[in-house]
Design a protein around this motif. Sequence first.
Motif, mmCIF file in Angstrom:
data_model
loop_
_atom_site.group_PDB
_atom_site.id
_atom_site.type_symbol
_atom_site.label_atom_id
_atom_site.label_comp_id
_atom_site.label_asym_id
_atom_site.label_seq_id
_atom_site.Cartn_x
_atom_site.Cartn_y
_atom_site.Cartn_z
ATOM 1 N N HIS A 1 0.840 -1.198 0.000
ATOM 2 C CA HIS A 1 0.000 0.000 0.000
ATOM 3 C C HIS A 1 0.877 1.251 0.000
ATOM 4 N N SER A 2 0.494 2.225 -0.783
ATOM 5 C CA SER A 2 1.282 3.456 -0.895
ATOM 6 C C SER A 2 1.298 4.222 0.423
ATOM 7 N N GLY B 1 6.001 1.578 -0.770
ATOM 8 C CA GLY B 1 4.884 0.748 -0.342
ATOM 9 C C GLY B 1 5.126 0.154 1.031
ATOM 10 N N HIS C 1 7.747 1.073 -7.015
ATOM 11 C CA HIS C 1 6.455 1.481 -6.471
ATOM 12 C C HIS C 1 5.964 2.779 -7.114
#
Length: 521
Positions: free
Chosen positions: A158-159, A166, A247
């Motif tokens: 997840h950012s 991430g 990412h």
Amino acid sequence: MKRPFARHLQGLHRLGLSPGRRLVDWLHPWRPTARIFVVAVLLLGWLGSAVPSLAQTAAPVVTATTTQPAVPANITKAINTAVAAATSNVPPAYNAGDTAWMLTSTALVMVMMPGLALYYGGIVRKKNWLATMWTSYVALGVITLQWFMFGYCLAFGHSVLGGFIGWSPNTLFLWKDFNAAGGGYVMDRMSSAPHTIPDLVFCMFQLMFAIITPALIAGSVAERVSFRGFVAFIFLWATFVYDPLAHAVWVPTGWLAHMGAVDFAGGTVVHISSGVAGLAFCLVLGKRIGYPKHVIQPNALGMTLTGAGLLWFGWYGFNAGSANAANNLACMAFTNTTIATAIGGLAWNFAEYLHHRRCTTLGMASGFVAGLVAITPACGYIQPWSAAVLGVMAGMVCYWGAQIKNIFGYDDALDAFGVHAVGGYLGAVMTGVFAAYATNSACRGWIMDGHFAQVGLQFLAASNAAIYSFVVSLILALVLDKTIGIRVPDHVEIQGLDIGVHGENGWDIGTLPEPAVSMIA
């Protein structure tokens, strides 16, 4: 006297056109029964055609409507919650064809590692052949460990931090339940192929990219980098450079992807980052002893050509596999890769003929790699004619890019910067020029779609990646140089890294071993 109609039917019968003698006899003479029958048939035919039209003009039928009682909102919410809970543990229906293709692509990219080892190993001197090949193979071990521990989490979690990196703790050490519904995070959000392949397949495919990228850096520091210095550098570099860039570019919520930049298979993430890192590393490391005063000849160009062929073969998985599915986009990437690579090799040979009046086998191999590098970011966005143009540009531009070191005096031993950084930058920017909405709706280019802004976005993304990689790589090299050391001693470099570092001899053809049994009585 016979009636005219009856005579006509009899004439038809004699010509063989009558439906039958009985019909003639039945209608002759005009009996009342026949007349009634004919009138009835005509009346029924008219009614058959008239009734539907009469029905259409009739008064509309009024249908009774019943009003359904409204379902309370709380009951609707409860039903939706129950359905979601019941289906939460249902595994997604993966596409067998896509999964098989991605597993094949993963294996193809892995084959690039021995290809790179042969390509680099053939260019260096005989005394450093084994040590140079080792830099490619050690990346398989070091980066796989890093990816398993936390690299996948940093690259495709997840950012966080505004899309810079991430973070998904459940992917650390691959602890996550990859069989759960919605496989989870990555394939739900990778817009190119959601839900068609398992997350683990995607994880292993991206691992191969993470492995080969730091291995490319070895081309800049060949023949003098130390064992521990290289291992430490690529582990830290993958953590602080590769994972954040992967990412930023390949996760839709990453900061470069959110800006609108595109990179189909790694021109920015792989080639610009590794080429620029190689430049920073070799500047800190210094030149090889005797360079450039003494001519340093390759030891086995046949192996270099073999390595270039394996790289080309594996690159099909690299580029076409980046479609994340067995679809038309993968076919387009495959086609563009072939065209640009072939023309890149010819263009490099043409450039060196203009410069030195000769075409070399090393030049052909280098041109193939240059074409592969330049087409990588663009292969899934452009059309085949654009791939041909880009191949010409790659061969010509990267040839002159390899000459930059002679102007500025740095020792980029195997032209990692001149081919990968220059070629990757060229391909990234040209993606904005040649991208076509008809090929991939994810990007509109300048020439085909009139979207000049994409060229600016590509330029900004490539420049940001180059600057970031150079600065961080320079810091890492300086810190390691002051702590554990990154260069072998002079006597080891003169002796050769094969014997001096590994205690092995990669080439032992000149001397024959002692026979195990004496042949003299």
